[in-house]
Design a protein around this motif. Sequence first.
Motif, PDB file in Angstrom:
ATOM      1  N   THR A   2      34.305  40.790  51.839  1.00 32.63           N
ATOM      2  CA  THR A   2      33.430  39.882  51.089  1.00 32.63           C
ATOM      3  C   THR A   2      32.281  40.684  50.474  1.00 32.63           C
ATOM      4  O   THR A   2      32.099  41.864  50.786  1.00 32.63           O
ATOM      5  CB  THR A   2      32.832  38.813  52.020  1.00 32.63           C
ATOM      6  OG1 THR A   2      32.038  39.494  53.001  1.00 32.63           O
ATOM      7  CG2 THR A   2      33.914  38.009  52.714  1.00 32.63           C
ATOM      8  N   LEU A  47      37.703  45.774  44.854  1.00 32.74           N
ATOM      9  CA  LEU A  47      37.697  45.422  46.281  1.00 32.74           C
ATOM     10  C   LEU A  47      39.053  44.922  46.772  1.00 32.74           C
ATOM     11  O   LEU A  47      39.434  45.179  47.918  1.00 32.74           O
ATOM     12  CB  LEU A  47      36.654  44.323  46.549  1.00 32.74           C
ATOM     13  CG  LEU A  47      35.279  44.787  47.020  1.00 32.74           C
ATOM     14  CD1 LEU A  47      34.399  43.599  47.340  1.00 32.74           C
ATOM     15  CD2 LEU A  47      35.364  45.721  48.208  1.00 32.74           C
ATOM     16  N   ASP A  48      39.786  44.239  45.885  1.00 32.84           N
ATOM     17  CA  ASP A  48      41.088  43.713  46.320  1.00 32.84           C
ATOM     18  C   ASP A  48      42.107  44.843  46.543  1.00 32.84           C
ATOM     19  O   ASP A  48      43.105  44.656  47.231  1.00 32.84           O
ATOM     20  CB  ASP A  48      41.625  42.697  45.307  1.00 32.84           C
ATOM     21  CG  ASP A  48      41.633  43.256  43.896  1.00 32.84           C
ATOM     22  OD1 ASP A  48      42.355  42.717  43.041  1.00 32.84           O
ATOM     23  OD2 ASP A  48      40.895  44.223  43.639  1.00 32.84           O
ATOM     24  N   LYS A  49      41.824  46.022  45.967  1.00 30.64           N
ATOM     25  CA  LYS A  49      42.754  47.152  46.151  1.00 30.64           C
ATOM     26  C   LYS A  49      42.352  48.015  47.351  1.00 30.64           C
ATOM     27  O   LYS A  49      43.058  48.945  47.712  1.00 30.64           O
ATOM     28  CB  LYS A  49      42.746  48.039  44.896  1.00 30.64           C
ATOM     29  CG  LYS A  49      43.368  47.383  43.693  1.00 30.64           C
ATOM     30  CD  LYS A  49      43.318  48.292  42.492  1.00 30.64           C
ATOM     31  CE  LYS A  49      43.495  47.504  41.210  1.00 30.64           C
ATOM     32  NZ  LYS A  49      42.916  48.136  40.048  1.00 30.64           N
ATOM     33  N   TYR A  50      41.213  47.720  47.967  1.00 32.25           N
ATOM     34  CA  TYR A  50      40.726  48.548  49.068  1.00 32.25           C
ATOM     35  C   TYR A  50      41.567  48.294  50.313  1.00 32.25           C
ATOM     36  O   TYR A  50      41.749  47.174  50.752  1.00 32.25           O
ATOM     37  CB  TYR A  50      39.243  48.250  49.332  1.00 32.25           C
ATOM     38  CG  TYR A  50      38.718  48.853  50.615  1.00 32.25           C
ATOM     39  CD1 TYR A  50      38.230  48.063  51.642  1.00 32.25           C
ATOM     40  CD2 TYR A  50      38.727  50.241  50.792  1.00 32.25           C
ATOM     41  CE1 TYR A  50      37.749  48.625  52.802  1.00 32.25           C
ATOM     42  CE2 TYR A  50      38.255  50.800  51.960  1.00 32.25           C
ATOM     43  CZ  TYR A  50      37.773  49.993  52.968  1.00 32.25           C
ATOM     44  OH  TYR A  50      37.306  50.553  54.115  1.00 32.25           O
TER      45      TYR A  50
ATOM     46  N   LYS B  40      32.832  36.429  36.518  1.00 34.39           N
ATOM     47  CA  LYS B  40      34.098  36.049  37.180  1.00 34.39           C
ATOM     48  C   LYS B  40      34.188  34.530  37.304  1.00 34.39           C
ATOM     49  O   LYS B  40      35.246  33.940  37.027  1.00 34.39           O
ATOM     50  CB  LYS B  40      34.163  36.655  38.581  1.00 34.39           C
ATOM     51  CG  LYS B  40      34.704  38.069  38.626  1.00 34.39           C
ATOM     52  CD  LYS B  40      34.826  38.516  40.080  1.00 34.39           C
ATOM     53  CE  LYS B  40      35.341  39.917  40.171  1.00 34.39           C
ATOM     54  NZ  LYS B  40      35.319  40.416  41.549  1.00 34.39           N
TER      55      LYS B  40
END
Lengths: 160, 133
Positions: A2, A47-50, B40
């Motif tokens: 988050t 961040l989603d690829k971390y 976003k």
Amino acid sequence: MTREQFIQTVKCEQRGLRRFLLTLCRGDRMTADDIAQETLVKAYLALDKYDERSKAKVWLMKIAYNTFLNHRIQATRYHYEDIEEADSLRGEDAADNTFRFQQLEQAMAQLPETERTTLVLHYFEGYKVEEIAQITDSSEAAVKKRLQRGREELKRRIEK
Amino acid sequence: MIQDKELDMLLASYPVDEPRDENIFMEQLQHRLDAIDFAKAYHKAEMQKARRKAVWAFGIGTVAGLFMAIIAIALPSPIELLAFGIHSKIMLFLMEYLPYVFMFFCAILLCYGIIEFINNQGTNVYANTVKSA
């Protein structure tokens, strides 16, 4: 991860990240902080690829290093001090640490980028060989070779 | 040329430049992250709006199309009135299926009209929101 977790991670790692970039940028604080900001924005967007199994600091350093390389391609060369300036600051005592550090600084400045980065990550930031390999996207053998070559070059350039 | 041990000591004791103004740095970063989150959220809202419009257009178009199809089927074929004296098979074929061809073009025009209407409604709401802000 988050946003709050990301901010907490950044608070822990930002000092080392900025110090590394400051060394790469040879003391240019503004540029180093600009690159650091860009690095953290890129990290937030990705961040989603971390992969949470890997260390956050290694991941951030990898993005920082790539961002620095991109920045360097676009920007003009960094100015670094002439060798003559070090001579004028030489103390009477050859064992004077300030002079030694200046010699080290200038010797480091003359190293190829990859070797300098490897030495900085290992000796100043305390990263292990496998971590440096991840950050610079190289093999461990290549990192060891750069460390060895970098050391040889420094020993050659720094006067006894 | 210096020795390995001396180089190790020099590297270990080198005073690395430390970064400053941590609070300012973190504040600047927070502002940047706020801007990213806003962009976003806006993009997500726009995508949801576009999906809703597409569903409405599809629904209205389907209903209107079914209605027109029922009317077209209920109407008598014009071939009995118009085929007088025509022998061309192609012309006869076209005249037989004229209601369906007409219905097809009406459906396209109706669909386009519905989408434009819904888009214009969205634009007006945005313009009013900007004015009131």
